[in-house]
Enzyme design. Sequence first.
Site, short mmCIF file in Angstrom:
data_model
loop_
_atom_site.label_atom_id
_atom_site.label_comp_id
_atom_site.label_asym_id
_atom_site.label_seq_id
_atom_site.Cartn_x
_atom_site.Cartn_y
_atom_site.Cartn_z
N SER A 206 0.79 -1.24 0.00
CA SER A 206 0.00 0.00 0.00
C SER A 206 0.82 1.28 0.00
O SER A 206 0.25 2.37 -0.15
CB SER A 206 -0.92 0.01 1.22
OG SER A 206 -1.79 -1.10 1.20
N ALA A 207 2.11 1.20 0.17
CA ALA A 207 2.93 2.41 0.20
C ALA A 207 2.78 3.24 -1.07
O ALA A 207 2.97 4.46 -1.06
CB ALA A 207 4.40 2.05 0.42
#
Length: 506
Positions: A206-207
Site C-alpha cells: 500500500s505504500a
Amino acid sequence: MSYPPHIVVNEGGITDEEYAKVAEHLHDLPNIDATIDWERDNNYEGTLSAFIGSITSSEEGIPRENSDYYLANGYTWNDRVGTSGLEQQYEHVLRGRKEKVQYTTNNDGEVVGSEVVVEGQRGKDLILTVDMELQQQVDKIVEEELRTAINHPVNNNGYLEDAMAVVMNPQTGEILAMSAIRYDRENKEYVNNAYRTIYDAHAPGSAIKGATMLAGYQSGVIDIGTRLDDGGVIKIKGTKEKSSWKNLGDNISDLYALEQSSNVYMMRIAIKMAGATYRYNEPLYNFDYGAFGELRNYFKQFGLGVETGIDMPFEATGVTGSNGLPGNFLDLSFGQFDTYTTMQLAQYVSTIANGGYRIKPHLVKEIREPSTEDGKLGSVLKTMEPEVINRIEMDDKYIERVQEGFRLVFTQGTAQRLWKDVPYEVAGKTGTAENPQYKDGELVANTENLSLVGYSPEENPEVAFAVIVPKNGTGAGQYEINHKIGKRIIEAYYEGKSADEDNEEE
C-alpha cells in the site's frame, strides 16, 4: 627519445629512505623510473564502502573487456581504475594526471638528460551529500531492528533476511543515508549490503497508493471527495477474493481511503480506469488491457518502474509483472504485482513531498580541485545542482489532496498508533504486501513485505525516507519493524539537526 615509465611497487616493505635512494640514482638505471603506488583510505571503517566502490590493483590494471576504451583515453595497461560504485561512476574525475618525463640519449642509446614535460597531479576530490553521522546511525538502527525481528517468534519464519532504508532531501535529491543489512543465515552474521537499496526490488504493498490515487484523479475516474464502496470484497471469476484489511464501509471518501489504506477503493479506481463493468464473481466485462500501460505510465512519473537517475554505474528498475490478467491489474493498483527498489520508493515519496517534482537522487555534492595543503579542501570545480527529471502531470490540487491523506495516515490512520509519541510532523504511507515463498513450484510459506514511506515536516519537507523489509512472517503479534526503523530514523535526523544548530550557536 621518450621511454614509458616502469613502477616499483612498495609491496616488499620498502622504506621511504630506500625508495628515495632508488629515485636518487635513476640516472644510473637506464630506462627505469620509480613511482609510488597508492591505496584508498576509508576513515569510517567501511561505512558506505559498498557505494564508494572498488578499484583494480596494479597487477590487474585496466579491465581487459574495456581495454580499447581506456587505452584510447590515455590509460596504460597497469593503470588502476574504478570498477564499481562511485569509483567507477566518477573515474574520469578521480583519475590523476601522470607526470611525463622526456629523456635525452646519446648515439649509444645512453640516457644523458631528462626533463619533466608534464607535471603530475592527483585526481579531483568528491564531496558527498551523505551525512556520515546520520549514515552510521541509520546503519546501526537497521541492523538492530533486523536483529530484533530475526529473534521475534512471528517475524522470523526462516525467510526474513533483509532490511533496507534510504533517507534523502526531497527538495534537492541529496542522499543523506542509505542502508541495507542482510542476515547471512549460513554464517549467522549480519552483513552491510547497502547496494541492495538500488539493486533489490520488492512488492511494497500500500505504500504506493498515493500514486494510484493521483492516477485516478488525473485520469478523471474520480475527483476530490469521490466516495466509493469498501463494504465488502472484490471477486473476479476464477480468482480469489480481494479485500481491504477490514471492512471500511460502503461509502468512504478518497481521504479516508488513504488514511485507512483501502485496497478496495484502489481496485475500484483501477476498474474505472480500465472502463470495465464489475459484478461479484463474474468476469470484468469490457476490460481495456491498455489500462496496464496507462497506470504504469502514471507510476513512472514518480520514478516507480524506471531508473531514478542516481549517480551510480548501475541500478535496477524492478520487475514488471508479465501476466496481464484483469485480477493482476487490481493487484497492481495497491502494490502487489510490480516490484520497486527502496531508492525508487524514496524518489516517489519525495515527489509527493515537494509538490510534484521528480528530482534525480545523487551522492556527490561537489567536485573540488586537489588541495596543495594537507587536511584542506581545494577550490570548488563544480557544484551538483538539483536536477528535475520531470514534473508529474497532475494538478496541484490533487497533489495537495494526497499530501493531506498522507498527513492523516500518521495522525489518525494506520500509522497513528505507532507514531503518536513522535514529537515531529510526519506524513506518509504504510504498506504490506503478500510474498508467498515457493520451492519446486510448491507453496512452502506465506510471508509479507513490510514497507513505509514518509517525509517531515508536513510543510516544506526537508527529509524523506523509504523502508522495506521483505519476507516477514505473518500473523498476530508481528514486530512492526518498518515503523521501528522509520521512527528511529526521523528521531536520529532531528537529533543530529539540533546538535548541528547548537554547534553553530557556539
